[in-house]
Design a protein around this motif. Structure first.
Motif, PDB file in Angstrom:
ATOM      1  N   LEU A  76      21.929  -0.326 -18.473  1.00  0.00           N
ATOM      2  CA  LEU A  76      20.325   0.170 -19.074  1.00  0.00           C
ATOM      3  C   LEU A  76      19.928   0.558 -17.375  1.00  0.00           C
ATOM      4  CD1 LEU A  76      19.422  -3.560 -20.582  1.00  0.00           C
ATOM      5  CD2 LEU A  76      20.045  -1.317 -21.464  1.00  0.00           C
ATOM      6  N   TRP A  77      18.878   1.284 -17.699  1.00  0.00           N
ATOM      7  CA  TRP A  77      18.498   1.957 -16.034  1.00  0.00           C
ATOM      8  C   TRP A  77      16.897   1.704 -15.986  1.00  0.00           C
ATOM      9  CZ3 TRP A  77      14.904   5.721 -14.949  1.00  0.00           C
ATOM     10  CH2 TRP A  77      14.364   5.431 -13.863  1.00  0.00           C
ATOM     11  N   THR A  78      16.910   1.291 -14.797  1.00  0.00           N
ATOM     12  CA  THR A  78      14.896   1.653 -14.428  1.00  0.00           C
ATOM     13  C   THR A  78      14.828   1.750 -12.818  1.00  0.00           C
ATOM     14  OG1 THR A  78      12.252   0.924 -15.182  1.00  0.00           O
ATOM     15  CG2 THR A  78      14.353  -0.694 -14.374  1.00  0.00           C
ATOM     16  N   ARG A  79      13.381   2.627 -12.470  1.00  0.00           N
ATOM     17  CA  ARG A  79      13.508   2.612 -11.077  1.00  0.00           C
ATOM     18  C   ARG A  79      12.160   1.781 -10.828  1.00  0.00           C
ATOM     19  NH1 ARG A  79      12.034   7.845  -7.244  1.00  0.00           N
ATOM     20  NH2 ARG A  79      11.662   6.344  -5.544  1.00  0.00           N
ATOM     21  N   LEU A  80      11.927   1.120  -9.911  1.00  0.00           N
ATOM     22  CA  LEU A  80      10.336   0.361  -9.785  1.00  0.00           C
ATOM     23  C   LEU A  80       9.482   1.518  -9.439  1.00  0.00           C
ATOM     24  CD1 LEU A  80      11.964  -3.462  -9.117  1.00  0.00           C
ATOM     25  CD2 LEU A  80      11.031  -1.948 -11.782  1.00  0.00           C
ATOM     26  N   ALA A  81       8.946   2.007  -9.514  1.00  0.00           N
ATOM     27  CA  ALA A  81       8.001   2.652  -8.419  1.00  0.00           C
ATOM     28  C   ALA A  81       6.616   2.631  -8.809  1.00  0.00           C
ATOM     29  CB  ALA A  81       8.988   4.663  -8.682  1.00  0.00           C
ATOM     30  N   PRO A  82       5.842   1.568  -8.288  1.00  0.00           N
ATOM     31  CA  PRO A  82       4.508   1.943  -8.867  1.00  0.00           C
ATOM     32  C   PRO A  82       3.782   2.995  -8.642  1.00  0.00           C
ATOM     33  CG  PRO A  82       5.200  -0.167  -7.670  1.00  0.00           C
ATOM     34  CD  PRO A  82       6.400   0.717  -7.738  1.00  0.00           C
ATOM     35  N   ARG A  83       3.799   3.703  -7.272  1.00  0.00           N
ATOM     36  CA  ARG A  83       3.442   5.091  -6.614  1.00  0.00           C
ATOM     37  C   ARG A  83       4.275   5.827  -6.657  1.00  0.00           C
ATOM     38  NH1 ARG A  83       1.033   1.099  -3.724  1.00  0.00           N
ATOM     39  NH2 ARG A  83       2.238   1.233  -1.540  1.00  0.00           N
ATOM     40  N   PRO A  84       5.722   6.320  -7.573  1.00  0.00           N
ATOM     41  CA  PRO A  84       6.235   7.259  -7.616  1.00  0.00           C
ATOM     42  C   PRO A  84       6.555   8.556  -6.628  1.00  0.00           C
ATOM     43  CG  PRO A  84       5.618   6.752  -9.837  1.00  0.00           C
ATOM     44  CD  PRO A  84       4.191   6.776  -9.145  1.00  0.00           C
ATOM     45  N   LEU A  85       5.600   9.725  -6.265  1.00  0.00           N
ATOM     46  CA  LEU A  85       5.653  10.146  -5.459  1.00  0.00           C
ATOM     47  C   LEU A  85       5.740   9.673  -3.465  1.00  0.00           C
ATOM     48  CD1 LEU A  85       4.101  12.978  -7.643  1.00  0.00           C
ATOM     49  CD2 LEU A  85       6.184  11.977  -7.536  1.00  0.00           C
ATOM     50  N   GLU A  86       6.124   8.682  -3.924  1.00  0.00           N
ATOM     51  CA  GLU A  86       5.646   8.143  -2.285  1.00  0.00           C
ATOM     52  C   GLU A  86       6.911   7.331  -1.886  1.00  0.00           C
ATOM     53  OE1 GLU A  86       2.552   4.718  -1.427  1.00  0.00           O
ATOM     54  OE2 GLU A  86       0.833   6.019  -1.951  1.00  0.00           O
ATOM     55  N   PRO A  87       7.565   7.677  -0.536  1.00  0.00           N
ATOM     56  CA  PRO A  87       8.593   7.505  -0.473  1.00  0.00           C
ATOM     57  C   PRO A  87       8.483   5.295  -0.902  1.00  0.00           C
ATOM     58  CG  PRO A  87       7.611   8.232   1.219  1.00  0.00           C
ATOM     59  CD  PRO A  87       6.451   8.041   0.336  1.00  0.00           C
ATOM     60  N   PHE A  88      10.219   5.357  -1.332  1.00  0.00           N
ATOM     61  CA  PHE A  88      10.403   3.874  -1.867  1.00  0.00           C
ATOM     62  C   PHE A  88       9.668   3.807  -3.067  1.00  0.00           C
ATOM     63  CE2 PHE A  88      12.257   4.040   2.203  1.00  0.00           C
ATOM     64  CZ  PHE A  88      13.530   3.860   1.658  1.00  0.00           C
ATOM     65  N   GLY A  89       8.860   5.016  -4.050  1.00  0.00           N
ATOM     66  CA  GLY A  89       7.959   4.717  -4.956  1.00  0.00           C
ATOM     67  C   GLY A  89       6.445   3.642  -4.347  1.00  0.00           C
ATOM     68  N   MET A 302      19.546   8.080 -13.148  1.00  0.00           N
ATOM     69  CA  MET A 302      20.441   8.517 -13.718  1.00  0.00           C
ATOM     70  C   MET A 302      21.056   6.766 -14.467  1.00  0.00           C
ATOM     71  SD  MET A 302      20.433  11.228 -14.733  1.00  0.00           S
ATOM     72  CE  MET A 302      18.909  11.720 -13.906  1.00  0.00           C
ATOM     73  N   PRO A 303      21.029   6.869 -15.955  1.00  0.00           N
ATOM     74  CA  PRO A 303      21.853   5.292 -16.049  1.00  0.00           C
ATOM     75  C   PRO A 303      23.047   5.517 -16.354  1.00  0.00           C
ATOM     76  CG  PRO A 303      21.148   6.887 -17.851  1.00  0.00           C
ATOM     77  CD  PRO A 303      20.614   7.705 -16.778  1.00  0.00           C
ATOM     78  N   VAL A 304      24.446   5.446 -15.409  1.00  0.00           N
ATOM     79  CA  VAL A 304      26.006   5.488 -15.216  1.00  0.00           C
ATOM     80  C   VAL A 304      26.318   4.615 -14.428  1.00  0.00           C
ATOM     81  CG1 VAL A 304      25.402   8.161 -15.362  1.00  0.00           C
ATOM     82  CG2 VAL A 304      25.155   6.300 -12.980  1.00  0.00           C
ATOM     83  N   ARG A 305      27.494   3.586 -14.426  1.00  0.00           N
ATOM     84  CA  ARG A 305      27.525   2.947 -14.078  1.00  0.00           C
ATOM     85  C   ARG A 305      28.137   3.019 -12.723  1.00  0.00           C
ATOM     86  NH1 ARG A 305      29.640   2.746 -18.866  1.00  0.00           N
ATOM     87  NH2 ARG A 305      29.408   0.997 -20.680  1.00  0.00           N
ATOM     88  N   LEU A 306      28.291   2.054 -11.701  1.00  0.00           N
ATOM     89  CA  LEU A 306      28.707   1.657  -9.996  1.00  0.00           C
ATOM     90  C   LEU A 306      29.346   2.738 -10.186  1.00  0.00           C
ATOM     91  CD1 LEU A 306      28.221  -2.186  -9.459  1.00  0.00           C
ATOM     92  CD2 LEU A 306      26.408   0.027  -8.847  1.00  0.00           C
ATOM     93  N   SER A 307      30.467   3.070 -11.082  1.00  0.00           N
ATOM     94  CA  SER A 307      31.630   3.180 -11.381  1.00  0.00           C
ATOM     95  C   SER A 307      30.963   5.210 -10.160  1.00  0.00           C
ATOM     96  CB  SER A 307      32.628   3.639 -12.022  1.00  0.00           C
ATOM     97  OG  SER A 307      32.677   3.894 -12.543  1.00  0.00           O
ATOM     98  N   GLN A 308      29.841   5.459 -10.704  1.00  0.00           N
ATOM     99  CA  GLN A 308      29.688   7.401 -10.648  1.00  0.00           C
ATOM    100  C   GLN A 308      28.874   6.961  -9.421  1.00  0.00           C
ATOM    101  OE1 GLN A 308      30.441   6.074 -14.389  1.00  0.00           O
ATOM    102  NE2 GLN A 308      31.703   7.408 -13.210  1.00  0.00           N
TER     103      GLN A 308
END
Length: 547
Positions: A76-89, A302-308
């Motif tokens: 499962l994947w998501t990325r926290l980004a309240p302001r997505p186009l700023e550094p670190f969201g 990307m929704p990939v594992r730690l091995s990637q």
């Protein structure tokens, strides 16, 4: 969520840590390149991590995704980004605890797995949860929560158990989605159909600047999106821009994805440690730094594992996915280990470089991995899921043969070894799915196209682009030439779209879905052709639409 009914009540805020490795550091808002290590300011006085469990702004602007399905687990994947186009969201330095749930129903009445994960600044607040203990060949639904903010719901599906015999597999594959050249109408159509899995075969983003107004999209964007991506911040921002698209988010939420990458995730036509040559990173050392930046941002999104997870400028992309004894997918990497393109790249006649028996597009280790896998004959359909065309594609009318040096035509010995090896090992049904060409091309595969009597070993389905190349047409001059000069090519089309496939023990059925216009938001999607391959017979049959 508010009110008395809180399906997340009782979940523990356990931290999930992964092993980190350091490669290089550079300046910039990211404070490091694809380098993994602690950043300053993340610890409390007693040395423990200080975590946020509340955010004032909605953090799930980039949507959710799942991927790399196995019979008992999925990422499962998501990325926290309240302001997505700023550094670190737009988030500060502290980790954020994210709750997650997996249920057997879309209303989450039957939650079967749940837990928490720490979104960390050095991973740009991305979350990768490898959910274990799921049941084989089952649908699940998932979601995330931070404080009062709940993510969209995603649908996913596990693979069959080893040795099972599924009666059908329904999947889609896509590639090449230049943001500024078209709307992602094809993804809206893909999301409207139920697939067991979706493959993305490369060029998820483009390193080029999107241009003033973002091309056909006519958006006001930050200045950094006008530049070619080189730094980690720039790659992260470009992924965020692409992932803001609602149709792409819907496609990700509709099914698990299996992803690899091609060239534009780094830069055009790179080969191993060799840059294209006319870019902002002209030296090999500079290119390796850029490659590490690009790989790091790819993994974070990307929704990939730690091995990637990449280690500096290296990432493990090739891997296998088994769907019982029906289909096995060999996901490949034809960028990271290839020799430099022959004849200075571009298109050329077969030449000493392209015909050199020692040259490779896969690298020796990946080639052995493929051939050893062929010998196992573990599934009725053996699929190569990769970046670009294996079949010979003569692109010039007349007696001269002119072929692209960036495809397998530039690495003839690799083609002969892989396809000939499949035949020698008794592969029952060899199928290649690929992208990159910005056109649809369906071909018969031969180990030796210089020999008219060479047997047909397999079938290749190249899918067109999602948006790259703008609207296109049913067939352009280049497509007509490919059809006329290559008797093994049975179908060509120059519109945008993607491919849906249904595989049964008896046949492979490919549905080429095309969009009439991608330069407007609401194009019409339709089936251009339906092509079938029967079990044990690699020839191509038209069963719907036109060839």
């Amino acid at each position: 969520m508010t009110g008395d009914h809180n399906p997340f009540r009782g979940l523990r805020l356990d931290a999930i840590d992964a092993t980190r490795r350091r490669f290089l550091t550079v300046t910039g808002a990211a404070m490091g390149l694809a380098v993994v290590g602690s950043l300053p300011g993340l610890a409390s006085a007693d040395g423990s991590a200080v975590e946020l469990t509340q955010l004032p702004e909605y953090p799930f602007a980039l949507g959710v995704a799942s991927g790399d399905p196995l019979s008992d687990s999925v990422v499962l994947w998501t990325r926290l980004a309240p302001r997505p186009l700023e550094p670190f969201g737009g988030l500060g330095p502290r980790p954020v605890m994210v709750l997650w749930q997996v249920a057997e129903d879309p209303d989450f009445r039957r939650v079967v797995r749940s837990g928490s994960a720490r979104a960390r600044r050095e991973e740009s607040y991305s979350v990768h949860v490898d959910v274990q203990g799921l049941r084989p060949w089952r649908e699940y639904w998932y979601r995330f929560r931070v404080g009062r903010h709940v993510s969209p719901v995603g649908r996913t599906r596990t693979a069959p158990a080893p040795g099972d015999s599924p009666q059908a597999l329904r999947f889609a594959f896509a590639s090449c989605q230049a943001y500024w050249e078209g709307f992602y109408t094809a993804y809206r159509d893909l999301a409207a159909h139920e697939h067991d899995v979706v493959f993305h075969l490369g060029d998820y983003l483009y390193e080029y600047g999107v241009g003033v107004g973002a091309g056909v999209r006519q958006q006001q964007l930050p200045a950094d999106t006008l530049r070619e991506t080189v730094t980690l911040d720039e790659y992260r921002s470009r992924y965020a821009l692409y992932k803001l698209d609602a149709d792409l988010q819907a496609a990700h939420a509709s099914a698990p994805w299996i992803v690899t990458m091609d060239d534009h995730e780094v830069e055009n036509n790179w080969a191993d440690e060799i840059p294209e040559g006319n870019t902002p990173t002209p030296t090999r050392n500079e290119f390796l730094v850029r490659r590490a930046n690009a790989f790091r941002a790819w993994w974070e999104h990307m929704p990939v594992r730690l091995s990637q997870q990449p280690i500096g400028p290296d990432v493990q992309l090739y891997r296998r996915f088994q769907y019982g004894d029906l289909v096995r997918f060999n996901l490949m990497d034809t960028r990271q280990y290839r020799d430099d393109q022959a004849a200075g790249d571009g298109s050329d006649s077969p030449n000493p470089g392209s015909l050199d028996p020692n040259r490779t597009i896969t690298g020796a280790e990946q080639e052995r991995w493929l051939l050893d896998g062929f010998a196992e004959r573990s599934a009725r359909w053996e699929v190569l899921a990769h970046q670009t065309a294996i079949a010979q594609l003569d692109t010039r009318a007349g007696a001269d043969v002119i072929v692209p040096m960036d495809t397998w035509d530039g690495y003839v010995a690799s083609r002969q070894r892989v396809l000939g090896g499949a035949a020698e090992r008794g592969v029952r049904n060899l199928v290649s799915i690929a992208g990159d060409l910005h056109r649809s091309v369906v071909s018969e595969l031969k180990a030796d196209y210089a020999d008219p009597a060479a047997p047909v070993i397999g079938t290749e389905f190249v899918g067109t682009s999602i948006s790259s190349g703008r609207d296109g047409m049913d067939n352009d001059e280049g497509g007509l030439t490919i059809l006329a000069e290559n008797p093994h090519v049975k179908f060509s089309n120059f519109q945008r779209g993607y491919v849906r496939v249904e595989v049964t023990p008896e046949r492979w059925l490919a549905d080429y879905r095309v969009v009439d216009r991608v330069t407007v938001p609401d194009g019409t999607v339709s089936t251009r052709t339906l092509l079938a391959v029967e079990d044990g017979d690699p020839s191509i049959h038209v069963v719907g639409g036109q060839a």
